[in-house]
Design a protein around this motif. Structure first.
Motif, PDB file in Angstrom:
ATOM      1  N   GLU A 311      21.818  34.357  47.224  1.00 55.76           N
ATOM      2  CA  GLU A 311      20.604  33.769  46.664  1.00 55.76           C
ATOM      3  C   GLU A 311      20.830  32.302  46.277  1.00 55.76           C
ATOM      4  OE1 GLU A 311      18.587  37.752  44.672  1.00 55.76           O
ATOM      5  OE2 GLU A 311      20.255  36.747  43.658  1.00 55.76           O
ATOM      6  N   ARG A 312      21.998  32.010  45.739  1.00 55.44           N
ATOM      7  CA  ARG A 312      22.294  30.623  45.374  1.00 55.44           C
ATOM      8  C   ARG A 312      22.353  29.733  46.623  1.00 55.44           C
ATOM      9  NH1 ARG A 312      22.942  30.082  40.167  1.00 55.44           N
ATOM     10  NH2 ARG A 312      23.542  31.905  38.937  1.00 55.44           N
ATOM     11  N   SER A 313      22.868  30.266  47.710  1.00 49.38           N
ATOM     12  CA  SER A 313      22.889  29.488  48.946  1.00 49.38           C
ATOM     13  C   SER A 313      21.477  29.201  49.439  1.00 49.38           C
ATOM     14  CB  SER A 313      23.687  30.229  50.027  1.00 49.38           C
ATOM     15  OG  SER A 313      25.073  30.026  49.862  1.00 49.38           O
ATOM     16  N   LEU A 314      20.600  30.182  49.369  1.00 48.59           N
ATOM     17  CA  LEU A 314      19.211  29.973  49.784  1.00 48.59           C
ATOM     18  C   LEU A 314      18.569  28.849  48.977  1.00 48.59           C
ATOM     19  CD1 LEU A 314      18.064  33.712  50.011  1.00 48.59           C
ATOM     20  CD2 LEU A 314      18.513  32.190  51.933  1.00 48.59           C
ATOM     21  N   ILE A 315      18.781  28.890  47.654  1.00 45.80           N
ATOM     22  CA  ILE A 315      18.190  27.870  46.782  1.00 45.80           C
ATOM     23  C   ILE A 315      18.795  26.499  47.067  1.00 45.80           C
ATOM     24  CG2 ILE A 315      17.988  27.115  44.378  1.00 45.80           C
ATOM     25  CD1 ILE A 315      18.054  30.177  43.674  1.00 45.80           C
ATOM     26  N   THR A 316      20.114  26.469  47.248  1.00 47.20           N
ATOM     27  CA  THR A 316      20.804  25.195  47.442  1.00 47.20           C
ATOM     28  C   THR A 316      20.376  24.533  48.742  1.00 47.20           C
ATOM     29  OG1 THR A 316      22.709  26.009  46.173  1.00 47.20           O
ATOM     30  CG2 THR A 316      23.079  24.107  47.592  1.00 47.20           C
ATOM     31  N   LEU A 317      20.266  25.310  49.815  1.00 48.18           N
ATOM     32  CA  LEU A 317      19.817  24.739  51.092  1.00 48.18           C
ATOM     33  C   LEU A 317      18.444  24.099  50.941  1.00 48.18           C
ATOM     34  CD1 LEU A 317      20.890  27.561  53.593  1.00 48.18           C
ATOM     35  CD2 LEU A 317      21.995  25.343  53.245  1.00 48.18           C
ATOM     36  N   THR A 318      17.542  24.791  50.264  1.00 52.73           N
ATOM     37  CA  THR A 318      16.186  24.264  50.075  1.00 52.73           C
ATOM     38  C   THR A 318      16.205  22.967  49.265  1.00 52.73           C
ATOM     39  OG1 THR A 318      15.326  26.527  50.113  1.00 52.73           O
ATOM     40  CG2 THR A 318      13.886  24.815  49.212  1.00 52.73           C
ATOM     41  N   ALA A 319      16.962  22.956  48.184  1.00 54.74           N
ATOM     42  CA  ALA A 319      17.004  21.769  47.331  1.00 54.74           C
ATOM     43  C   ALA A 319      17.584  20.569  48.069  1.00 54.74           C
ATOM     44  CB  ALA A 319      17.822  22.068  46.073  1.00 54.74           C
ATOM     45  N   ALA A 330      25.167  19.930  55.355  1.00 59.38           N
ATOM     46  CA  ALA A 330      26.139  20.444  56.324  1.00 59.38           C
ATOM     47  C   ALA A 330      27.198  21.284  55.624  1.00 59.38           C
ATOM     48  CB  ALA A 330      26.788  19.268  57.069  1.00 59.38           C
ATOM     49  N   MET A 331      27.700  20.780  54.506  1.00 57.43           N
ATOM     50  CA  MET A 331      28.704  21.516  53.738  1.00 57.43           C
ATOM     51  C   MET A 331      28.161  22.866  53.284  1.00 57.43           C
ATOM     52  SD  MET A 331      30.547  20.231  50.232  1.00 57.43           S
ATOM     53  CE  MET A 331      29.029  20.241  49.276  1.00 57.43           C
ATOM     54  N   HIS A 332      26.887  22.877  52.858  1.00 59.75           N
ATOM     55  CA  HIS A 332      26.346  24.123  52.311  1.00 59.75           C
ATOM     56  C   HIS A 332      25.814  25.067  53.388  1.00 59.75           C
ATOM     57  CE1 HIS A 332      26.822  24.075  47.973  1.00 59.75           C
ATOM     58  NE2 HIS A 332      26.821  22.753  48.080  1.00 59.75           N
ATOM     59  N   VAL A 333      25.601  24.590  54.593  1.00 60.68           N
ATOM     60  CA  VAL A 333      25.355  25.525  55.702  1.00 60.68           C
ATOM     61  C   VAL A 333      26.626  26.329  55.947  1.00 60.68           C
ATOM     62  CG1 VAL A 333      24.927  25.710  58.180  1.00 60.68           C
ATOM     63  CG2 VAL A 333      23.509  24.195  56.784  1.00 60.68           C
ATOM     64  N   ARG A 334      27.759  25.654  55.940  1.00 56.09           N
ATOM     65  CA  ARG A 334      29.038  26.370  56.087  1.00 56.09           C
ATOM     66  C   ARG A 334      29.236  27.336  54.927  1.00 56.09           C
ATOM     67  NH1 ARG A 334      30.526  20.884  56.965  1.00 56.09           N
ATOM     68  NH2 ARG A 334      30.702  20.412  59.200  1.00 56.09           N
ATOM     69  N   ASN A 339      28.916  32.903  52.426  1.00 58.13           N
ATOM     70  CA  ASN A 339      28.232  33.774  51.466  1.00 58.13           C
ATOM     71  C   ASN A 339      27.417  34.867  52.135  1.00 58.13           C
ATOM     72  OD1 ASN A 339      29.275  32.496  49.223  1.00 58.13           O
ATOM     73  ND2 ASN A 339      27.545  31.106  48.980  1.00 58.13           N
ATOM     74  N   GLY A 340      27.524  34.990  53.447  1.00 59.16           N
ATOM     75  CA  GLY A 340      26.941  36.127  54.140  1.00 59.16           C
ATOM     76  C   GLY A 340      25.614  35.891  54.822  1.00 59.16           C
ATOM     77  N   LEU A 341      25.072  34.678  54.805  1.00 56.11           N
ATOM     78  CA  LEU A 341      23.812  34.416  55.495  1.00 56.11           C
ATOM     79  C   LEU A 341      24.040  34.320  57.004  1.00 56.11           C
ATOM     80  CD1 LEU A 341      22.974  33.648  52.554  1.00 56.11           C
ATOM     81  CD2 LEU A 341      21.460  31.935  53.573  1.00 56.11           C
ATOM     82  N   THR A 342      23.118  34.895  57.752  1.00 60.32           N
ATOM     83  CA  THR A 342      23.185  34.812  59.211  1.00 60.32           C
ATOM     84  C   THR A 342      22.535  33.505  59.679  1.00 60.32           C
ATOM     85  OG1 THR A 342      21.033  35.866  59.537  1.00 60.32           O
ATOM     86  CG2 THR A 342      22.977  37.322  59.344  1.00 60.32           C
ATOM     87  N   PRO A 343      22.815  33.069  60.913  1.00 58.68           N
ATOM     88  CA  PRO A 343      22.112  31.894  61.439  1.00 58.68           C
ATOM     89  C   PRO A 343      20.598  32.062  61.403  1.00 58.68           C
ATOM     90  CG  PRO A 343      24.011  32.388  62.810  1.00 58.68           C
ATOM     91  CD  PRO A 343      23.879  33.526  61.829  1.00 58.68           C
ATOM     92  N   GLU A 344      20.128  33.286  61.641  1.00 60.84           N
ATOM     93  CA  GLU A 344      18.686  33.530  61.617  1.00 60.84           C
ATOM     94  C   GLU A 344      18.117  33.318  60.220  1.00 60.84           C
ATOM     95  OE1 GLU A 344      20.529  35.059  65.071  1.00 60.84           O
ATOM     96  OE2 GLU A 344      20.943  35.594  62.958  1.00 60.84           O
ATOM     97  N   GLU A 345      18.846  33.767  59.204  1.00 57.25           N
ATOM     98  CA  GLU A 345      18.369  33.590  57.822  1.00 57.25           C
ATOM     99  C   GLU A 345      18.380  32.108  57.428  1.00 57.25           C
ATOM    100  OE1 GLU A 345      19.604  37.747  55.598  1.00 57.25           O
ATOM    101  OE2 GLU A 345      21.197  36.328  56.129  1.00 57.25           O
TER     102      GLU A 345
END
Length: 381
Positions: A311-319, A330-334, A339-345
């Motif tokens: 969930e934190r990754s989802l929020i961070t990518l958006t911000a 780029a760092m947070h996509v990695r 953290n378990g997110l798929t490319p589709e997510e």
């Protein structure tokens, strides 16, 4: 464990600051001083702790009749435990200077269930035997504190340095209570109990301290299991007053596990290679910022289990997309992949940013994410 109230029903005077729900940290003074000894350190420590500074009997605003002739450091430790009990504090961390440090050693050795972590500053396990303190107690009982206060600067500080308010604390202390504290120092010798101290312990020595030279702290560090020792250059006996920034840095490192926990999480989320590169690039100019990141961003926010790391990754990518921070993206996509997110997510997150952050921002974000994911695929291949 609780202690009995003092016979007078009185308590040590104390000053508390910081969040009531934060981990408690008690700060003990040196003989002749008051809570003012911690004025330049306590406010910073109170950011992450419930800090409680206390006055010795007859010092500052503590009643003088809490102790009498023949007092011991154990008596002072009991007063500290009574204070903690009155504040609803069971287990706490503790730091003390000189006599306050001796109280900390007493607590850690005889009440280990109460002490979380311990710091002993400009102190000793024996204070050079009983005779000097017996002589000082006799002098104070006969003549008061005027002569000792007049010479306080030479005992407390390096040449040319002084803090008038602390010298005034010395001059106005209750002579009988001060003498009783000297009695406690005269009888204090805890060297045989040091190996029993189990609390993580930090020893801080003032490199120019004539009262408790670094060798005294080194002896404690050698005897207490897993203890650490640091020496503060340019500091005499009252190191928190003379070199507050250096003492604060040492205490933060010891008491505030945020930086250590944060670094562990930072490595788990961003990867060792990235963190190692960041550490290698660190300079004196950037060191405090790197510490800030580890302590607060990673040590407090990312360690909070209210949200999962996914969930934190989802929020961070958006911000990051919203503010156009594409290098960080780029760092947070990695990190999101770790953290378990798929490319589709990840793609779904970036698609949603097109609605709320704008198509141009999402377009740049997709380009960054595609490059990172392609590199990942190439490495896997």
């Amino acid at each position: 464990m609780s202690t009995q109230p003092t016979p007078t029903g009185k308590q040590l005077h104390h000053r508390a600051e910081g969040p009531a729900t934060a981990p408690p940290l008690l700060l003990g003074p040196s003989l002749g001083t008051s809570t003012a000894l911690w004025d330049q350190v306590a406010p910073e420590l109170s950011i992450t702790h419930r800090v409680v500074c206390w006055d010795l009997p007859g010092h500052g605003r503590s009643p003088g009749d809490l102790i009498g002739p023949g007092a011991t450091v154990a008596d002072l430790a009991s007063l500290v435990l009574s204070l903690a009990d009155s504040l609803g504090i069971d287990r706490f961390s503790y730091a003390g200077v000189s006599l306050g440090g001796a109280v900390g050693l007493q607590l850690a050795a005889y009440h280990p269930e109460r002490i979380e972590r311990l710091a002993v500053i400009c102190s000793s396990a024996h204070f050079n035997g009983s005779k000097p303190w017996e002589e000082r107690a006799a002098l104070v009982r006969a003549e008061g504190l005027g002569e000792l206060a007049a010479n306080a600067n030479s005992r407390w500080f390096t040449p040319g340095f002084t803090i008038p308010a602390l010298v005034e604390d010395h001059r106005t202390a209750d002579p009988d209570a001060y003498a009783a504290c000297c009695d406690a120092l005269a009888a204090f010798d805890i060297r045989d109990r040091l190996p029993r101290i189990s609390a993580p312990t930090l020893l801080i020595a003032g490199r120019e301290d004539p009262a408790t030279p670094p060798a005294h702290l080194r002896d404690i560090a050698d005897a207490v299991p897993s203890a650490a020792l640091t020496e503060i250059p340019g500091a005499s006996h009252l190191a928190p007053a003379e070199q507050p920034e250096a003492v604060l840095a040492a205490l933060r490192g010891h008491f505030d596990g945020g930086a250590k926990r944060g670094m562990e999480v930072r490595r788990q989320v961003l990867g060792d290679a990235h963190v190692d590169r960041a550490q290698a690039r660190q300079s004196p100019f950037t060191a405090r910022f790197q510490d800030f990141i580890s302590r607060y961003a990673w040590g407090e926010i990312w360690t909070d289990d209210t949200l999962s790391r996914r969930e934190r990754s989802l929020i961070t990518l958006t911000a990051l997309v919203a503010h156009g921070h594409y290098d960080e993206l780029a760092m947070h996509v990695r990190a999101a992949r770790r953290n378990g997110l798929t490319p589709e997510e990840i793609g779904a997150v970036l698609l949603q940013t097109a609605v709320y952050c704008g198509v141009p921002a999402a377009n740049s974000a997709f380009a960054v994410a595609q490059r990172v994911l392609s590199e990942e695929d190439g490495a896997a291949g």
